[in-house]
Design a protein around this motif. Sequence first.
Motif, mmCIF file in Angstrom:
data_model
loop_
_atom_site.group_PDB
_atom_site.id
_atom_site.type_symbol
_atom_site.label_atom_id
_atom_site.label_comp_id
_atom_site.label_asym_id
_atom_site.label_seq_id
_atom_site.Cartn_x
_atom_site.Cartn_y
_atom_site.Cartn_z
ATOM 1 N N CYS A 1 1.711 3.016 6.083
ATOM 2 C CA CYS A 1 1.090 2.320 6.924
ATOM 3 C C CYS A 1 -0.009 3.204 7.770
ATOM 4 O O CYS A 1 -0.330 4.078 7.177
ATOM 5 C CB CYS A 1 1.936 1.789 8.144
ATOM 6 N N THR A 2 -0.238 2.974 8.950
ATOM 7 C CA THR A 2 -1.288 3.765 9.571
ATOM 8 C C THR A 2 -0.719 5.410 9.506
ATOM 9 O O THR A 2 -1.690 6.114 9.605
ATOM 10 C CB THR A 2 -1.602 3.094 10.879
ATOM 11 N N ALA B 1 0.953 -1.128 -0.050
ATOM 12 C CA ALA B 1 -0.188 -0.130 -0.295
ATOM 13 C C ALA B 1 0.894 1.270 0.013
ATOM 14 O O ALA B 1 0.181 2.287 -0.119
ATOM 15 C CB ALA B 1 -0.690 0.055 0.936
ATOM 16 N N SER C 1 -10.105 0.314 4.539
ATOM 17 C CA SER C 1 -9.899 -1.176 4.650
ATOM 18 C C SER C 1 -9.092 -1.730 5.673
ATOM 19 O O SER C 1 -9.256 -3.010 6.095
ATOM 20 C CB SER C 1 -8.865 -1.248 3.357
ATOM 21 N N VAL C 2 -8.189 -0.907 6.481
ATOM 22 C CA VAL C 2 -7.718 -1.323 7.527
ATOM 23 C C VAL C 2 -8.580 -1.703 8.684
ATOM 24 O O VAL C 2 -8.532 -2.958 9.350
ATOM 25 C CB VAL C 2 -6.843 -0.399 8.238
ATOM 26 N N PHE C 3 -9.836 -1.084 8.897
ATOM 27 C CA PHE C 3 -10.631 -1.173 9.711
ATOM 28 C C PHE C 3 -11.706 -2.339 9.430
ATOM 29 O O PHE C 3 -11.993 -3.390 10.286
ATOM 30 C CB PHE C 3 -11.592 0.131 10.140
ATOM 31 N N GLN D 1 -0.157 6.492 5.265
ATOM 32 C CA GLN D 1 -1.321 6.670 4.629
ATOM 33 C C GLN D 1 -2.460 7.074 5.508
ATOM 34 O O GLN D 1 -3.120 8.090 5.020
ATOM 35 C CB GLN D 1 -1.649 5.144 3.954
ATOM 36 N N ALA D 2 -2.952 6.480 6.310
ATOM 37 C CA ALA D 2 -4.010 6.657 7.226
ATOM 38 C C ALA D 2 -3.927 8.097 7.746
ATOM 39 O O ALA D 2 -4.801 8.944 7.332
ATOM 40 C CB ALA D 2 -4.408 5.732 8.287
ATOM 41 N N ASN E 1 -8.059 10.294 -1.747
ATOM 42 C CA ASN E 1 -8.739 9.248 -2.036
ATOM 43 C C ASN E 1 -8.245 7.841 -1.709
ATOM 44 O O ASN E 1 -8.708 7.122 -0.900
ATOM 45 C CB ASN E 1 -9.219 9.254 -3.374
ATOM 46 N N GLY E 2 -7.109 7.509 -2.163
ATOM 47 C CA GLY E 2 -6.379 6.128 -1.968
ATOM 48 C C GLY E 2 -6.127 6.133 -0.418
ATOM 49 O O GLY E 2 -6.128 4.850 0.002
ATOM 50 N N SER E 3 -5.693 7.141 0.267
ATOM 51 C CA SER E 3 -5.296 7.031 1.743
ATOM 52 C C SER E 3 -6.791 6.687 2.540
ATOM 53 O O SER E 3 -6.679 5.790 3.589
ATOM 54 C CB SER E 3 -4.500 8.219 2.179
ATOM 55 N N LEU E 4 -7.852 7.351 2.263
ATOM 56 C CA LEU E 4 -8.766 6.984 2.867
ATOM 57 C C LEU E 4 -9.411 5.568 2.619
ATOM 58 O O LEU E 4 -9.982 5.227 3.479
ATOM 59 C CB LEU E 4 -9.962 8.386 2.509
ATOM 60 N N ALA E 5 -9.246 5.411 1.467
ATOM 61 C CA ALA E 5 -9.704 3.812 0.988
ATOM 62 C C ALA E 5 -8.858 2.858 1.828
ATOM 63 O O ALA E 5 -9.467 1.869 2.452
ATOM 64 C CB ALA E 5 -9.480 3.524 -0.519
ATOM 65 N N PHE E 6 -7.565 3.137 2.063
ATOM 66 C CA PHE E 6 -6.591 2.513 2.794
ATOM 67 C C PHE E 6 -7.119 2.348 4.262
ATOM 68 O O PHE E 6 -7.233 1.515 5.085
ATOM 69 C CB PHE E 6 -5.273 2.981 2.800
ATOM 70 N N MET E 7 -7.441 3.551 4.812
ATOM 71 C CA MET E 7 -7.899 3.740 6.474
ATOM 72 C C MET E 7 -9.184 2.707 6.522
ATOM 73 O O MET E 7 -9.281 2.208 7.440
ATOM 74 C CB MET E 7 -8.293 5.221 6.555
#
Lengths: 685, 186
Positions: free
Chosen positions: B146-147, B143, B168-170, B150-151, B160-166
């Motif tokens: 990490c938190t 990705a 997805s982590v949850f 990205q997050a 956008n991609g970082s919010l999608a990552f966040m």
Amino acid sequence: MIDTYFGTERLDTPGAMFAALVIGMAFGFVLERAGFGSSRKLAGIFYFKDMTVLKVMFTAVITAMLGLSYALALGWISPDHVYALPTVYPAQIAGGLLFGVGFVMSGWCPGTGAVGVASGKLDAVVFLMGVVLGSIGFNEVFGAMRAVGLVPGTHDSAVLGEPAEPQSAFGMSRPLFALLFTFMAVGAFRLAEWAERRTGGGGKYLGSPFLRAMSLAMVVFAAALFLLPADSRSVASGATPVSGTSQSALLQSIEAAEDHIEPEELADRLVGGEADLVLVDVRTPAEYAAFRIRGAIHVPLPDLPAALAPYKNRGTIVLYSNGMTHPAQARDLLAQMGYRNAYLLTDGLTGFAERCLKPASLRGEPLSAEAAAKVKAWRAFFLADAPTAPRTAGFAQSPQPAASMPAQRIPGLIDAHWLADRLGDPTVRIIDLRAQPKYNKSHIPGAVCLNPESFRGVVGGISSMLLPADLLARHMSLMGIRPTDTIVLVYGNVPGETDLGNGVRDATLVGMGLERLGHVNWAILDGGFAAWTAEKLPVTNALPDVTASQYSPASQPDGFTVDAAYVKSRVDDHGAVIIDTRPADFYRGEKSDEARAGHIPGAVNRPFKEDLQTGEQLKSLADLQAAYQALVPSKDSQVIVHCRTGHQASQTFFVLDRLLGYKNVKWYDASWSQWAARPDLPVTR
Amino acid sequence: MNRTNPEGLPSADLDNQPLPYWNPYVAGLLLGATLLASFLVLGAGLGASAGPARMGAFLEQCILPGHVAKSDYFGHWVEEGKSLLNYYLVFMFAGVFFGGLFSAILGRRIRPGVERGKAFGASSRLLLALCGGVLVGFASRLANGCTSGQALSGGAMLLNGSLAFMLSVFAGGYLAAWFVRRQWND
């Protein structure tokens, strides 16, 4: 305006390392204080028992988001000074899911893991070992994953090939998205407190005045973003959709002529030497070459956004053409991209010539003595070093001579302003010798990329020899360079650090090739690419348009390259000063990469690095002069320079021949790699 | 050491007790300020996973010289004459450790041991931590963060991609939480 380490390409300097260390310490301190040195506390969020992770994380995200939005909107920082991660949904979603699983299994993430180790937690030590292994594992399977299409997009253009762009706010306007995001976070805080209370985990801030006040403050600050100027809200993406308000603001500013600058004002500011004034000629290269306002740089219209990015909302940008149409379009485009410092020259070059440069004697109405004196001063300033007098009727009596080629050779080292003044001149060609990825990221407008090693190869069984003239000429043709062009060589370097690349000697090696071709007009940009960026001169990532030329090779062999037999004869008759430019331990034979260790009998050692100062830049002329005066007192003596492959020695050749004016300098290209391998040649230690 | 008397209450030695944690919202505001400082000074957000990843590349280079330069991912980090550890995020990672250490000492919270539920074995907990670590290390490279990177940082830039990552982590965390719940059982 804040200059960030990223924005000024200094993220790899010691200063940035120190700043990162300090910021990391604050980061670690806060994480520990929040309780993130405990995996049980971190994992609590996944069981709705302890929602601290959510509270800390969303408070931090909203705080930084609002802070950054204000910094951008108020013009404290330019969007391109903040690195934005590219958006690659497949990689980020798959990575996020896997990360979440790993997070709940271990109870750690990388940052909190470091804090866990600091708190003495063995599980954090084991976790971080896992992270290291997982990273290595990714490296090992990455190629295979890409081969079978498991990594469809790209997150890092350097890594995955095709570049991806950052995208933000899902197509909404930034303030709208920020407000929705803030509402969501505030709602999440309430829910988190409520959930903790339900599971018996706490929830002590539910309904507390503190949480209410903080939530209200966040919403108010987010809502107030709507009141700020619209054009600088976007983060790190090029053109943003123009909203209705900024469109009308643009029209208003045009009507009020706020976007114009009068020729007289421009002339005065240029004569006054205003440092922050960037004057941009958007006409054709040929027109620019024929005549330009002194100090103007040439940028073709399509390259404007890239070339002017360093000056966005910094100083004053003035655009001019012959008239007003072209620059007006350009100025509007820039305004839509958030430039608030771009102006048009009223009536363009025509107006400038008419109002500032037309001699008082030719004017229809008489000028006051004061105005006439001003015109005289302007003419003296703007027509002093013009390449040609403008070919307009009013200038027929101009005392300036017609276009003339420089009679003398240009200096060996030129500075960034010398080059900036000639940017866009089709007869001045720039060759960038840095590695291709760096070149593609940003380079001087119009520069072509060349790997210096492509000038060398195996010749007559000896490796790393400068190629024969006909092969070099082929390279010149492919770069579209003509024999009459002036060539500026730009090498790579990092300020504050030495010896990261090959620096100056890459440029001097290519210079040897140009000398072999009989190409006289070439120079090296002193201080390399860093000297250009340090002056905040324009860069671009656009590739230049190059049409192949017909460069015919010199038919004569060059007069400076000598072979082993020649050097041996000079060793025997003591007819030359032989300078070995390798590091001292190689000269003394303590270290060796070759068949034999030691040096040519009678050779003196002057390591090439002794001629360099910090930042891969040659020392001052006075220092060099003093050093070589001691080694070779007479400039008429013959000097032979060599190193291991000829690369380092090319730098010494340049210093002696081009900078210090030694008249009889020879270059033993095959150098020690050949000498050491030939048992018939003498070696001493 | 975390001494407790038979009733599980803290011992009488109050000086040795850890200080209470900060109000999480205050911690969040200060973390946000740190992140903002990082944006304005470095021109890049916070980042943690690049530190261990660089260490991985460095270790691999020590063990198999030459391999890293040719490898598909780490290979792009190799620069002649420059250590793989000479990177700003490695320094930031070191800073996180020392900042955490400083706070843990001041807060009297250094408690050597394996953190787990009382009903769960230490070696099983360490195995979960290791496996989780491998997943986190792999996922952070996939990705590109990490938190932290990205997050937190990407999220604050509304990427956008970082919010999608966040999200997805949850999602990944909540999906897997049930399977590893026993490690926290007391």
